[in-house]
Design an enzyme around this catalytic site. Sequence first.
Site, PDB file in Angstrom:
ATOM      1  N   TRP A 171       0.863  -1.191   0.000  1.00  0.00           N
ATOM      2  CA  TRP A 171       0.000   0.000   0.000  1.00  0.00           C
ATOM      3  C   TRP A 171       0.898   1.240   0.000  1.00  0.00           C
ATOM      4  O   TRP A 171       1.820   1.333   0.821  1.00  0.00           O
ATOM      5  CB  TRP A 171      -0.906  -0.041   1.234  1.00  0.00           C
ATOM      6  CG  TRP A 171      -1.829   1.138   1.373  1.00  0.00           C
ATOM      7  CD1 TRP A 171      -2.620   1.678   0.407  1.00  0.00           C
ATOM      8  CD2 TRP A 171      -2.057   1.907   2.566  1.00  0.00           C
ATOM      9  NE1 TRP A 171      -3.335   2.735   0.920  1.00  0.00           N
ATOM     10  CE2 TRP A 171      -3.008   2.894   2.242  1.00  0.00           C
ATOM     11  CE3 TRP A 171      -1.558   1.850   3.868  1.00  0.00           C
ATOM     12  CZ2 TRP A 171      -3.476   3.826   3.162  1.00  0.00           C
ATOM     13  CZ3 TRP A 171      -2.021   2.766   4.801  1.00  0.00           C
ATOM     14  CH2 TRP A 171      -2.969   3.741   4.454  1.00  0.00           C
TER      15      TRP A 171
ATOM     16  N   ASP B 131      -1.054  -5.626   9.302  1.00  0.00           N
ATOM     17  CA  ASP B 131      -2.004  -4.609   8.875  1.00  0.00           C
ATOM     18  C   ASP B 131      -3.263  -5.357   8.439  1.00  0.00           C
ATOM     19  O   ASP B 131      -3.260  -6.080   7.443  1.00  0.00           O
ATOM     20  CB  ASP B 131      -1.423  -3.801   7.705  1.00  0.00           C
ATOM     21  CG  ASP B 131      -2.364  -2.686   7.266  1.00  0.00           C
ATOM     22  OD1 ASP B 131      -3.488  -2.609   7.798  1.00  0.00           O
ATOM     23  OD2 ASP B 131      -1.975  -1.896   6.392  1.00  0.00           O
TER      24      ASP B 131
ATOM     25  N   LYS C 276     -13.498  -0.717   5.683  1.00  0.00           N
ATOM     26  CA  LYS C 276     -14.060  -1.552   4.625  1.00  0.00           C
ATOM     27  C   LYS C 276     -15.084  -2.549   5.150  1.00  0.00           C
ATOM     28  O   LYS C 276     -16.196  -2.642   4.633  1.00  0.00           O
ATOM     29  CB  LYS C 276     -12.938  -2.300   3.881  1.00  0.00           C
ATOM     30  CG  LYS C 276     -12.327  -1.538   2.741  1.00  0.00           C
ATOM     31  CD  LYS C 276     -11.532  -0.329   3.104  1.00  0.00           C
ATOM     32  CE  LYS C 276     -10.192  -0.668   3.719  1.00  0.00           C
ATOM     33  NZ  LYS C 276      -9.332   0.528   3.917  1.00  0.00           N
TER      34      LYS C 276
HETATM   35  N1  PLA Z   1      -3.824  -0.556   5.143  1.00  0.00           N
HETATM   36  C1  PLA Z   1      -4.092  -0.973   3.901  1.00  0.00           C
HETATM   37  C2  PLA Z   1      -3.406  -2.174   3.383  1.00  0.00           C
HETATM   38  C3  PLA Z   1      -5.020  -0.275   3.111  1.00  0.00           C
HETATM   39  O1  PLA Z   1      -5.273  -0.710   1.888  1.00  0.00           O
HETATM   40  C4  PLA Z   1      -5.658   0.871   3.632  1.00  0.00           C
HETATM   41  C5  PLA Z   1      -6.646   1.646   2.814  1.00  0.00           C
HETATM   42  C6  PLA Z   1      -5.351   1.236   4.949  1.00  0.00           C
HETATM   43  C7  PLA Z   1      -4.426   0.504   5.674  1.00  0.00           C
HETATM   44  C8  PLA Z   1      -5.945   2.411   5.624  1.00  0.00           C
HETATM   45  O2  PLA Z   1      -7.286   2.473   5.698  1.00  0.00           O
HETATM   46  P1  PLA Z   1      -8.070   3.393   6.710  1.00  0.00           P
HETATM   47  O3  PLA Z   1      -7.077   4.329   7.339  1.00  0.00           O
HETATM   48  O4  PLA Z   1      -9.048   4.110   5.873  1.00  0.00           O
HETATM   49  O5  PLA Z   1      -8.653   2.466   7.683  1.00  0.00           O
HETATM   50  N2  PLA Z   1      -6.425   1.662   1.433  1.00  0.00           N
HETATM   51  C9  PLA Z   1      -7.390   2.294   0.516  1.00  0.00           C
HETATM   52  C10 PLA Z   1      -7.636   3.745   0.827  1.00  0.00           C
HETATM   53  C11 PLA Z   1      -8.714   1.581   0.572  1.00  0.00           C
HETATM   54  C12 PLA Z   1      -6.437   4.621   0.968  1.00  0.00           C
HETATM   55  O6  PLA Z   1      -5.500   4.557   0.178  1.00  0.00           O
HETATM   56  O7  PLA Z   1      -6.471   5.416   1.910  1.00  0.00           O
HETATM   57  C13 PLA Z   1      -6.826   2.133  -0.896  1.00  0.00           C
HETATM   58  O8  PLA Z   1      -7.522   2.509  -1.849  1.00  0.00           O
HETATM   59  O9  PLA Z   1      -5.721   1.569  -1.050  1.00  0.00           O
END
Ligand code: PLA
Length: 458
Positions: free
Chosen positions: A187, A268, A304
């Site tokens: 991510w 995570d 989610k």
């Molecule tokens: N960890 C991972 C692996 C994630 O994909 C995301 C969110 C988070 C943590 C954090 O989410 P939160 O803070 O909203 O609980 N990833 C998203 C959104 C869904 C983003 O980038 O913020 C994504 O589109 O990858």
Amino acid sequence: MRPELTLPTGHASSPTDRRLNALLRHLSSSSSSSSSAMDTNNSISPSPTSAFQHDSVFSHVVQAPEDPILGVTVAYNKDPSPVKLNLGVGAYRTEEGKPLVLNVVRKAEQQLVNDRARVKEYLPIIGLAEFNKLSAKLIFGADSPAIQENRVTTVQCLSGTGSLRVGAEFLAKHYHQRTIYVPLPTWGNHPKVFTLAGLSVKTYRYYDPATRGLNFQGLLEDLGSAPAGAIVLLHACAHNPTGVDPTLQQWEQIRQLMRSKKLLPFFDSAYQGFASGSLDADAQSVRMFVADGGECLAAQSYAKNMGLYGERVGALSIVCKTADVAGKVESQLKLVIRPMYSNPPIHGASIVAAILRDRNLYSEWTIELKAMADRIISMRHQLCDALRARGTPGDWSHIIKQIGMFTFTGLNSKQVTFMTKEYHIYMTSDGRISMAGLSSKTVPHLADAIHAAVTRVV
Ligand code: PLA
């Protein structure tokens, strides 16, 4: 000396300009009658055409790029096309393409509204106690010995991101190894969160573009040569962006290797229940590591799996060897949190607690969660079928094999740019698409776009 506040002469002929000049005269006379301290410190910026604008103490600040994920939504919002499709951010949509508030969340909120005894006081620094307890139970399992032995400290944080940040800051202050290994790719926010928290980020091999699967050998080699004690970030399930997870047997090998090298696991868990539709199955990796009695960290997000994206509700748990250590760790977590945001918000955590504590609401939640996971899986099949029907060159079986919210398509950034420009399809430049943003109605449009991109852009 205050320069006179008027619009440049020769421009004050229209009624609007005359009104503006009157206002400026009023402002300058009322400020000149105030104290001299105000005069020197709070001078009013008269208009954008003033010479003052060149004197900004921030004039050296350069325009920052948009966020690679959230910036996709910014671009999408600006596009007037009626066929535009946002497959960038991982946000669940219904078959009608609309955001979804779970029924069970509506019910819990109604309960909260009806309860006149509820107040808006500050929560403690570590958040809502009941929420923390239930969150630990959700991820570690109701019968987890670590919970029964009081070896776990759980603190409510600002969703998954905030939980990662608090955990990382704690580690940077109190753990002897400041290197964290993250999968390649991971991510996009992980490296930024960890670096700013004071950790040094390295990567371990994870994805093999050739097989579009796990590079298990590379992973074992890289973790095997990591320095003893290093922190390792593991996606508990539904790896983002690849949708590729280790099998349970592979998890077991990873566990053995990590424990033998004293590597510290930092899970995570942003997608519990979203990968398989089962909350327990999706927590298996974490539970394996806790079952061996060793220590670990886990960041949970309810964005989610409960659709509570904007409520920013999540939790950080640290599993320790003894209750005594866990208590001390918690006391230090409070010192991390207090100067950062003091204490977390109450509403989202109250919703989660209401659902997790009530047997009926809980079971309703699992049904709604399963329905979301199933819809995503059905989108995978529909997209794969649509590409096969078009005879799109390439093997698209990975769309079905990958799990969770995303498909890592293998499309390159040029093909992504083409799809955005010609088909108004928005996605991250690494070729990741959010399957949760797709519906039966939009699958053909996406399949057309992928077909055109693959056949026309190399
Ligand atoms: N960890 C991972 C692996 C994630 O994909 C995301 C969110 C988070 C943590 C954090 O989410 P939160 O803070 O909203 O609980 N990833 C998203 C959104 C869904 C983003 O980038 O913020 C994504 O589109 O990858």
